[in-house]
Design a protein around this motif. Sequence first.
Motif, PDB file in Angstrom:
ATOM      1  N   ALA A   2      51.616  43.482  42.202  1.00  0.00           N
ATOM      2  CA  ALA A   2      51.241  44.437  43.245  1.00  0.00           C
ATOM      3  C   ALA A   2      51.118  45.844  42.672  1.00  0.00           C
ATOM      4  CB  ALA A   2      52.274  44.406  44.371  1.00  0.00           C
ATOM      5  N   GLU A   3      52.050  46.218  41.789  1.00  0.00           N
ATOM      6  CA  GLU A   3      52.000  47.539  41.173  1.00  0.00           C
ATOM      7  C   GLU A   3      50.760  47.681  40.297  1.00  0.00           C
ATOM      8  OE1 GLU A   3      54.681  50.406  38.229  1.00  0.00           O
ATOM      9  OE2 GLU A   3      55.508  48.530  39.009  1.00  0.00           O
ATOM     10  N   SER A   4      50.422  46.610  39.568  1.00  0.00           N
ATOM     11  CA  SER A   4      49.229  46.635  38.728  1.00  0.00           C
ATOM     12  C   SER A   4      47.973  46.788  39.570  1.00  0.00           C
ATOM     13  CB  SER A   4      49.161  45.350  37.899  1.00  0.00           C
ATOM     14  OG  SER A   4      47.961  45.289  37.158  1.00  0.00           O
ATOM     15  N   GLU A   5      47.943  46.092  40.709  1.00  0.00           N
ATOM     16  CA  GLU A   5      46.777  46.181  41.582  1.00  0.00           C
ATOM     17  C   GLU A   5      46.634  47.575  42.178  1.00  0.00           C
ATOM     18  OE1 GLU A   5      47.440  43.021  44.329  1.00  0.00           O
ATOM     19  OE2 GLU A   5      46.518  41.493  43.027  1.00  0.00           O
ATOM     20  N   ILE A   6      47.773  48.202  42.497  1.00  0.00           N
ATOM     21  CA  ILE A   6      47.726  49.566  43.036  1.00  0.00           C
ATOM     22  C   ILE A   6      47.180  50.527  41.986  1.00  0.00           C
ATOM     23  CG2 ILE A   6      49.153  51.506  43.797  1.00  0.00           C
ATOM     24  CD1 ILE A   6      50.966  49.431  45.184  1.00  0.00           C
ATOM     25  N   ARG A   7      47.675  50.379  40.741  1.00  0.00           N
ATOM     26  CA  ARG A   7      47.178  51.259  39.669  1.00  0.00           C
ATOM     27  C   ARG A   7      45.688  51.050  39.450  1.00  0.00           C
ATOM     28  NH1 ARG A   7      51.946  49.717  36.826  1.00  0.00           N
ATOM     29  NH2 ARG A   7      50.678  48.325  35.527  1.00  0.00           N
ATOM     30  N   HIS A   8      45.258  49.770  39.478  1.00  0.00           N
ATOM     31  CA  HIS A   8      43.838  49.464  39.304  1.00  0.00           C
ATOM     32  C   HIS A   8      43.018  50.096  40.413  1.00  0.00           C
ATOM     33  CE1 HIS A   8      40.133  47.176  38.742  1.00  0.00           C
ATOM     34  NE2 HIS A   8      40.207  46.834  40.017  1.00  0.00           N
ATOM     35  N   ARG A   9      43.503  49.981  41.655  1.00  0.00           N
ATOM     36  CA  ARG A   9      42.767  50.530  42.787  1.00  0.00           C
ATOM     37  C   ARG A   9      42.667  52.046  42.686  1.00  0.00           C
ATOM     38  NH1 ARG A   9      38.861  49.599  45.834  1.00  0.00           N
ATOM     39  NH2 ARG A   9      39.580  47.442  45.773  1.00  0.00           N
ATOM     40  N   ARG A  10      43.756  52.697  42.287  1.00  0.00           N
ATOM     41  CA  ARG A  10      43.717  54.161  42.161  1.00  0.00           C
ATOM     42  C   ARG A  10      42.741  54.592  41.080  1.00  0.00           C
ATOM     43  NH1 ARG A  10      50.261  55.179  42.536  1.00  0.00           N
ATOM     44  NH2 ARG A  10      50.412  55.072  44.830  1.00  0.00           N
ATOM     45  N   LEU A  11      42.760  53.892  39.938  1.00  0.00           N
ATOM     46  CA  LEU A  11      41.819  54.199  38.868  1.00  0.00           C
ATOM     47  C   LEU A  11      40.392  53.978  39.338  1.00  0.00           C
ATOM     48  CD1 LEU A  11      41.142  54.830  35.899  1.00  0.00           C
ATOM     49  CD2 LEU A  11      41.475  52.407  35.400  1.00  0.00           C
ATOM     50  N   PHE A  12      40.167  52.854  40.006  1.00  0.00           N
ATOM     51  CA  PHE A  12      38.859  52.470  40.494  1.00  0.00           C
ATOM     52  C   PHE A  12      38.307  53.515  41.465  1.00  0.00           C
ATOM     53  CE2 PHE A  12      36.665  50.065  43.957  1.00  0.00           C
ATOM     54  CZ  PHE A  12      35.557  49.663  43.257  1.00  0.00           C
ATOM     55  N   GLU A  13      39.175  53.970  42.409  1.00  0.00           N
ATOM     56  CA  GLU A  13      38.712  54.906  43.426  1.00  0.00           C
ATOM     57  C   GLU A  13      38.467  56.296  42.849  1.00  0.00           C
ATOM     58  OE1 GLU A  13      37.711  54.321  46.296  1.00  0.00           O
ATOM     59  OE2 GLU A  13      38.408  52.271  46.624  1.00  0.00           O
ATOM     60  N   ASN A  14      39.106  56.620  41.719  1.00  0.00           N
ATOM     61  CA  ASN A  14      38.992  57.969  41.173  1.00  0.00           C
ATOM     62  C   ASN A  14      38.007  58.078  40.020  1.00  0.00           C
ATOM     63  OD1 ASN A  14      41.058  59.808  42.595  1.00  0.00           O
ATOM     64  ND2 ASN A  14      42.229  57.953  42.202  1.00  0.00           N
ATOM     65  N   LEU A  15      37.284  56.980  39.734  1.00  0.00           N
ATOM     66  CA  LEU A  15      36.245  57.069  38.713  1.00  0.00           C
ATOM     67  C   LEU A  15      35.187  58.068  39.150  1.00  0.00           C
ATOM     68  CD1 LEU A  15      35.668  53.311  37.773  1.00  0.00           C
ATOM     69  CD2 LEU A  15      36.600  55.090  36.291  1.00  0.00           C
ATOM     70  N   SER A  16      34.742  58.909  38.224  1.00  0.00           N
ATOM     71  CA  SER A  16      33.704  59.884  38.559  1.00  0.00           C
ATOM     72  C   SER A  16      32.317  59.257  38.525  1.00  0.00           C
ATOM     73  CB  SER A  16      33.764  61.069  37.587  1.00  0.00           C
ATOM     74  OG  SER A  16      33.579  60.630  36.249  1.00  0.00           O
ATOM     75  N   ASP A  17      32.186  58.074  37.898  1.00  0.00           N
ATOM     76  CA  ASP A  17      30.915  57.360  37.852  1.00  0.00           C
ATOM     77  C   ASP A  17      30.908  56.246  38.881  1.00  0.00           C
ATOM     78  OD1 ASP A  17      29.818  58.838  35.721  1.00  0.00           O
ATOM     79  OD2 ASP A  17      30.987  57.661  34.290  1.00  0.00           O
ATOM     80  N   ALA A  18      29.732  55.828  39.280  1.00  0.00           N
ATOM     81  CA  ALA A  18      29.607  54.706  40.211  1.00  0.00           C
ATOM     82  C   ALA A  18      30.008  53.409  39.507  1.00  0.00           C
ATOM     83  CB  ALA A  18      28.174  54.612  40.717  1.00  0.00           C
ATOM     84  N   PHE A  19      30.700  52.552  40.230  1.00  0.00           N
ATOM     85  CA  PHE A  19      31.166  51.272  39.692  1.00  0.00           C
ATOM     86  C   PHE A  19      30.925  50.197  40.729  1.00  0.00           C
ATOM     87  CE2 PHE A  19      34.406  47.998  39.708  1.00  0.00           C
ATOM     88  CZ  PHE A  19      34.414  47.547  38.400  1.00  0.00           C
ATOM     89  N   VAL A  20      30.473  49.021  40.279  1.00  0.00           N
ATOM     90  CA  VAL A  20      30.269  47.901  41.196  1.00  0.00           C
ATOM     91  C   VAL A  20      30.628  46.610  40.471  1.00  0.00           C
ATOM     92  CG1 VAL A  20      27.829  47.652  40.582  1.00  0.00           C
ATOM     93  CG2 VAL A  20      28.646  46.735  42.766  1.00  0.00           C
ATOM     94  N   ARG A  21      31.251  45.688  41.205  1.00  0.00           N
ATOM     95  CA  ARG A  21      31.531  44.346  40.681  1.00  0.00           C
ATOM     96  C   ARG A  21      30.763  43.355  41.528  1.00  0.00           C
ATOM     97  NH1 ARG A  21      35.352  40.210  41.562  1.00  0.00           N
ATOM     98  NH2 ARG A  21      36.399  41.444  43.177  1.00  0.00           N
ATOM     99  N   VAL A  22      30.033  42.447  40.869  1.00  0.00           N
ATOM    100  CA  VAL A  22      29.217  41.461  41.583  1.00  0.00           C
ATOM    101  C   VAL A  22      29.600  40.067  41.123  1.00  0.00           C
ATOM    102  CG1 VAL A  22      27.313  43.118  41.684  1.00  0.00           C
ATOM    103  CG2 VAL A  22      27.323  41.386  39.883  1.00  0.00           C
ATOM    104  N   ASP A  23      29.297  39.060  41.955  1.00  0.00           N
ATOM    105  CA  ASP A  23      29.526  37.683  41.522  1.00  0.00           C
ATOM    106  C   ASP A  23      28.286  37.174  40.792  1.00  0.00           C
ATOM    107  OD1 ASP A  23      27.650  37.007  43.469  1.00  0.00           O
ATOM    108  OD2 ASP A  23      29.128  36.180  44.865  1.00  0.00           O
ATOM    109  N   MET A  24      28.321  35.912  40.357  1.00  0.00           N
ATOM    110  CA  MET A  24      27.219  35.391  39.553  1.00  0.00           C
ATOM    111  C   MET A  24      25.933  35.229  40.361  1.00  0.00           C
ATOM    112  SD  MET A  24      28.450  35.359  36.594  1.00  0.00           S
ATOM    113  CE  MET A  24      27.142  34.524  35.689  1.00  0.00           C
ATOM    114  N   ALA A  25      26.046  35.288  41.689  1.00  0.00           N
ATOM    115  CA  ALA A  25      24.847  35.248  42.529  1.00  0.00           C
ATOM    116  C   ALA A  25      24.318  36.648  42.818  1.00  0.00           C
ATOM    117  CB  ALA A  25      25.145  34.517  43.843  1.00  0.00           C
ATOM    118  N   GLY A  26      25.009  37.671  42.297  1.00  0.00           N
ATOM    119  CA  GLY A  26      24.545  39.040  42.479  1.00  0.00           C
ATOM    120  C   GLY A  26      25.103  39.741  43.704  1.00  0.00           C
TER     121      GLY A  26
END
Length: 242
Positions: free
Chosen positions: A135-159
Amino acid sequence: MSGLREEQSPGADVPAAAAGRAVPDLLFTIDREGRILEFHAPPQRRLRMPPERFLGKKADEFLPPATARLLQESLRRTLEQGPQPGVVIPISFPEGERWYEAFVVPPGRREAGAGRLQVILCDITEQRRAEAALAESEIRHRRLFENLSDAFVRVDMAGRLLEYNREYELLTGYPAAELGQLTYVDLTPECWRGLEARIIAEQVLPRGYSDIYQKEYRRKDGTLVPVELRTVLLRDATGATA
């Protein structure tokens, strides 16, 4: 834990000694008031509390009030309604706090007259620690993810767009609720789709990532915006694409 389910069956007729041998966890015999009469600790389960601290006593005499109430409520429900789900309780020791899942087992036919019940304590401390670390790792990941200055997207293999940050929403002009219904192909002008498909096939799938490349996105209002990006292939612990 089939032995546990058998012990919880109404009317079970299993001698306490046999039950103790069958259960690889701490096992306590109690009366209907919750007073501890005897206990069994298998060799692989170190008893972390001296017996004189709890033998002949009820939970509220040696455990914190909140923990004791959970056990007493489980005992009451078991006596009134039969087998109940386990309750998770913390117990403090000199070396630190440990967590247990406690199951109150109704008396079998032989013990029914004497009103003796059993409590099984399953040590789930390591499981709780692993869950807390995740849970702590996921929180850190989410905070990093939300504070990226660049756009970020994760997609599945179907796009399909699975995860994206605020910068990606601003880039495309779509709110989160609408992005979840789209694929990255929907946002890519047709003139760029062939190039991107070749990059996926020739770079991302064979080696796990692409070179930095350029394309355009079509925003919600129809305008085109040039972008520079790199695509990375994610895999899970088994090596399958995530």
